[in-house]
Design a protein around this motif. Structure first.
Motif, mmCIF file in Angstrom:
data_model
loop_
_atom_site.group_PDB
_atom_site.id
_atom_site.type_symbol
_atom_site.label_atom_id
_atom_site.label_comp_id
_atom_site.label_asym_id
_atom_site.label_seq_id
_atom_site.Cartn_x
_atom_site.Cartn_y
_atom_site.Cartn_z
ATOM 1 N N ASP A 129 -41.778 71.653 24.208
ATOM 2 C CA ASP A 129 -41.493 71.585 22.770
ATOM 3 C C ASP A 129 -40.200 70.853 22.453
ATOM 4 O OD1 ASP A 129 -39.858 73.467 23.855
ATOM 5 O OD2 ASP A 129 -40.306 75.049 22.405
ATOM 6 N N GLN A 130 -39.385 70.538 23.449
ATOM 7 C CA GLN A 130 -38.171 69.758 23.238
ATOM 8 C C GLN A 130 -38.307 68.332 23.752
ATOM 9 O OE1 GLN A 130 -34.944 72.030 24.989
ATOM 10 N NE2 GLN A 130 -34.648 73.173 23.105
ATOM 11 N N GLY A 131 -39.530 67.982 24.117
ATOM 12 C CA GLY A 131 -39.786 66.630 24.578
ATOM 13 C C GLY A 131 -39.430 66.376 26.029
ATOM 14 N N LYS A 166 -32.160 61.964 25.395
ATOM 15 C CA LYS A 166 -31.594 62.046 26.737
ATOM 16 C C LYS A 166 -32.703 61.809 27.762
ATOM 17 C CE LYS A 166 -27.980 65.346 25.443
ATOM 18 N NZ LYS A 166 -27.427 66.715 25.668
ATOM 19 N N SER A 167 -32.412 61.004 28.749
ATOM 20 C CA SER A 167 -33.353 60.723 29.821
ATOM 21 C C SER A 167 -32.956 61.520 31.056
ATOM 22 C CB SER A 167 -33.334 59.221 30.147
ATOM 23 O OG SER A 167 -32.059 58.859 30.674
ATOM 24 N N TYR A 170 -29.810 60.137 32.401
ATOM 25 C CA TYR A 170 -28.620 60.619 31.699
ATOM 26 C C TYR A 170 -28.208 61.998 32.226
ATOM 27 C CZ TYR A 170 -25.717 62.405 27.883
ATOM 28 O OH TYR A 170 -24.693 62.965 27.157
ATOM 29 N N LEU A 171 -29.182 62.892 32.397
ATOM 30 C CA LEU A 171 -28.884 64.230 32.902
ATOM 31 C C LEU A 171 -28.354 64.176 34.330
ATOM 32 C CD1 LEU A 171 -31.978 66.193 31.516
ATOM 33 C CD2 LEU A 171 -29.658 66.122 30.586
ATOM 34 N N GLY A 172 -28.880 63.238 35.113
ATOM 35 C CA GLY A 172 -28.382 63.082 36.476
ATOM 36 C C GLY A 172 -26.929 62.642 36.503
ATOM 37 N N VAL A 173 -26.562 61.750 35.577
ATOM 38 C CA VAL A 173 -25.172 61.282 35.495
ATOM 39 C C VAL A 173 -24.260 62.409 35.024
ATOM 40 C CG1 VAL A 173 -23.605 59.706 34.305
ATOM 41 C CG2 VAL A 173 -25.819 58.879 35.110
ATOM 42 N N VAL A 174 -24.660 63.092 33.960
ATOM 43 C CA VAL A 174 -23.836 64.165 33.399
ATOM 44 C C VAL A 174 -23.609 65.283 34.411
ATOM 45 C CG1 VAL A 174 -23.786 65.986 31.649
ATOM 46 C CG2 VAL A 174 -24.472 63.671 31.015
ATOM 47 N N ASN A 175 -24.638 65.594 35.202
ATOM 48 C CA ASN A 175 -24.533 66.669 36.179
ATOM 49 C C ASN A 175 -24.055 66.183 37.549
ATOM 50 O OD1 ASN A 175 -25.570 69.041 34.628
ATOM 51 N ND2 ASN A 175 -27.389 67.761 34.465
ATOM 52 N N ASP A 176 -23.631 64.916 37.605
ATOM 53 C CA ASP A 176 -23.021 64.332 38.806
ATOM 54 C C ASP A 176 -23.942 64.391 40.033
ATOM 55 O OD1 ASP A 176 -21.042 62.991 40.178
ATOM 56 O OD2 ASP A 176 -19.969 64.807 40.790
ATOM 57 N N HIS A 177 -25.224 64.063 39.814
ATOM 58 C CA HIS A 177 -26.164 63.972 40.932
ATOM 59 C C HIS A 177 -26.253 62.502 41.361
ATOM 60 C CE1 HIS A 177 -27.167 68.105 40.361
ATOM 61 N NE2 HIS A 177 -27.807 67.919 39.218
ATOM 62 N N LYS A 200 -32.467 52.377 25.593
ATOM 63 C CA LYS A 200 -32.967 52.929 24.334
ATOM 64 C C LYS A 200 -32.413 54.321 24.052
ATOM 65 C CE LYS A 200 -37.296 50.304 24.276
ATOM 66 N NZ LYS A 200 -38.779 50.372 24.342
ATOM 67 N N GLY A 201 -32.075 55.056 25.078
ATOM 68 C CA GLY A 201 -31.552 56.403 24.890
ATOM 69 C C GLY A 201 -30.039 56.425 24.955
ATOM 70 N N LYS A 202 -29.483 57.596 25.186
ATOM 71 C CA LYS A 202 -28.039 57.724 25.330
ATOM 72 C C LYS A 202 -27.583 56.948 26.557
ATOM 73 C CE LYS A 202 -27.295 62.154 23.008
ATOM 74 N NZ LYS A 202 -26.350 61.580 22.030
ATOM 75 N N SER A 203 -26.459 56.282 26.441
ATOM 76 C CA SER A 203 -25.941 55.471 27.532
ATOM 77 C C SER A 203 -25.705 56.319 28.779
ATOM 78 C CB SER A 203 -24.627 54.807 27.108
ATOM 79 O OG SER A 203 -23.984 54.204 28.214
ATOM 80 N N ILE A 204 -26.119 55.787 29.922
ATOM 81 C CA ILE A 204 -25.851 56.506 31.163
ATOM 82 C C ILE A 204 -24.492 56.105 31.751
ATOM 83 C CG2 ILE A 204 -28.302 56.753 31.648
ATOM 84 C CD1 ILE A 204 -28.021 54.561 33.773
ATOM 85 N N LEU A 205 -23.920 54.999 31.251
ATOM 86 C CA LEU A 205 -22.618 54.568 31.742
ATOM 87 C C LEU A 205 -21.463 55.317 31.060
ATOM 88 C CD1 LEU A 205 -22.603 50.704 32.351
ATOM 89 C CD2 LEU A 205 -21.801 52.475 33.896
ATOM 90 N N LEU A 206 -21.597 55.558 29.757
ATOM 91 C CA LEU A 206 -20.484 56.169 29.011
ATOM 92 C C LEU A 206 -20.060 57.526 29.560
ATOM 93 C CD1 LEU A 206 -21.205 55.184 25.289
ATOM 94 C CD2 LEU A 206 -19.604 54.169 26.907
ATOM 95 N N PRO A 207 -21.005 58.460 29.849
ATOM 96 C CA PRO A 207 -20.543 59.743 30.390
ATOM 97 C C PRO A 207 -19.876 59.603 31.752
ATOM 98 C CG PRO A 207 -22.945 59.607 30.446
ATOM 99 C CD PRO A 207 -22.462 58.454 29.628
ATOM 100 N N ALA A 208 -20.308 58.638 32.556
ATOM 101 C CA ALA A 208 -19.667 58.415 33.853
ATOM 102 C C ALA A 208 -18.255 57.879 33.669
ATOM 103 C CB ALA A 208 -20.504 57.442 34.687
ATOM 104 N N ILE A 209 -18.083 56.989 32.685
ATOM 105 C CA ILE A 209 -16.759 56.425 32.410
ATOM 106 C C ILE A 209 -15.839 57.487 31.826
ATOM 107 C CG2 ILE A 209 -15.511 54.746 31.012
ATOM 108 C CD1 ILE A 209 -18.032 52.963 31.192
ATOM 109 N N THR A 210 -16.339 58.240 30.852
ATOM 110 C CA THR A 210 -15.532 59.279 30.217
ATOM 111 C C THR A 210 -15.064 60.315 31.232
ATOM 112 O OG1 THR A 210 -16.784 58.979 28.166
ATOM 113 C CG2 THR A 210 -15.493 61.005 28.386
ATOM 114 N N ALA A 211 -15.938 60.633 32.193
ATOM 115 C CA ALA A 211 -15.577 61.590 33.242
ATOM 116 C C ALA A 211 -14.732 60.949 34.339
ATOM 117 C CB ALA A 211 -16.845 62.193 33.853
#
Length: 363
Positions: A129-131, A166-167, A170-177, A200-211
């Motif tokens: 239900d959340q896609g 979120k793809s 993206y979740l893999g980057v945010v969770n540092d996998h 097309k979705g949230k950038s996967i580079l930005l969270p890696a750079i911010t962290a």
């Protein structure tokens, strides 16, 4: 005229005539549509579908199926053989096992997930239900064995978006996998549309750079270096990867980006050199000046040059940046340029009350 199209319904043949009435009127009905559980409610239901009374005359009732129910059945789509076409709308309502595979994935039951996919391959791209497809949940929960299996079976799922854009990547980057991100991107090596679809979705580079996760940035750049190119032309609200790195003072990442694309700053509409200036990062300004000195006199959308920005920062905060800029060959041009209010950097510094900065710029 109505009696020519619809016969009067009797208690004896009520269901039969209702069915024929709906069929005669051209309404698409499931086979068991006329199973009426409670005639007193004036609504007939079957298989979770609801018949809504549309017209009533004495003992004549005409029903219609809600359009959204018809659409949920008819618009089910499955992936084609072409990697560029991916619209997956199978949901729990369309597949009885959809909820089961999401539960099994969350629980880390790899045998159950494998068995269900072997029986029904469509479960790979079914959504909750959340896609979220199962791969989303595997990355979110950190179930690496399941994630690697799902990636092998359905590589394009790596850039499938949920309702939050979120793809799994993206979740893999945010969770540092890093290993899973590397595996996903490696399995997309032959997908010519991957870079576009990932973007097309949230950038996967930005969270890696911010962290400040340089290793993750290197993993992404190894497979998809074009992701650093800005896609936000005319939109200064969202930072590009280059601007994000410049604002955060990440010299190593800036060096990595500029080694791939030396003229990247020229095409970046989020003004990375201006972001480095605001951040007070003189070392990054030096890196930019080495590769693109002409950019240093380019104003932003408000007509402000980097010297304007340094001059107007309250409490003389960026006086070190001003000192550096005044030593450049572009000094004379920077001092003469006016913003949209016809103020030079010197006038702007005086207006703000930055006396130290103003003294540095006086003839």
């Amino acid at each position: 005229m109505l009696d020519k199209r619809i016969m009067t319904l009797s208690e004896k043949n009520n269901k039969f005539l209702k069915y024929n009435t709906m069929k005669f009127l051209g309404l698409p009905l499931p086979p068991l549509l006329l199973r009426c559980h409670d005639p007193s409610l004036e609504v007939s239901t079957t298989r979770g579908y609801t018949l809504i009374p549309r017209m009533m005359m004495s003992n004549i009732r005409v029903f219609a199926i809600p359009i959204d129910i018809q659409m949920s059945i008819s618009q089910r789509q499955y992936p084609s053989d072409r990697a560029s076409s991916h619209t997956y709308t199978t949901t729990n309502n369309n597949n009885n096992n959809a909820g089961d595979i999401h539960i099994a994935t969350c629980n880390g039951d790899d045998n159950c997930v494998t068995n269900m996919v072997n029986r029904t391959r469509e479960l790979l791209w079914c959504k909750d239900d959340q896609g979220n497809i199962p791969l989303h949940l595997a990355l979110e929960k950190g179930h690496k064995k399941i994630a690697m299996y799902l990636i092998k079976e359905f590589p394009q799922g790596s850039y499938a978006l949920n309702q939050f854009e979120k793809s799994p990547l993206y979740l893999g980057v945010v969770n540092d996998h890093k290993d899973l991100v590397d595996f996903m991107l490696a399995n997309l090596a032959n997908d010519k549309e991957a870079t576009k679809n990932i973007g097309k979705g949230k950038s996967i580079l930005l969270p890696a750079i911010t962290a400040k996760n340089q290793e993750m940035v290197q993993v992404i750049m190894k497979h998809r270096p074009k992701l650093i190119k800005p896609t936000n032309k005319g939109n200064n609200e969202e930072l590009s990867p280059l601007s994000c790195a410049a604002h955060n003072g990440l010299t190593d990442i800036i060096g990595l980006f500029l080694s791939k694309y030396p003229d990247l700053a020229h095409k970046d509409y989020s003004y990375p050199i201006h972001k480095a200036c605001i951040g007070g990062h003189v070392d990054i300004l030096k890196m930019f000046h080495t590769r693109c000195p002409n950019y240093f006199t380019k104003p932003n959308e408000n007509g402000l040059t980097i010297l304007h920005l340094a001059a107007k920062e309250p409490n003389n905060k960026l006086k070190d940046v001003v000192s550096y800029l005044l030593r450049l060959p572009e000094r004379t041009k920077l001092l003469k340029m006016e913003d949209q209010t016809n103020r030079t950097p010197l006038k702007l510094a005086r207006y703000i009350g930055n006396n130290e900065v103003a003294e540095m710029m006086e003839p």
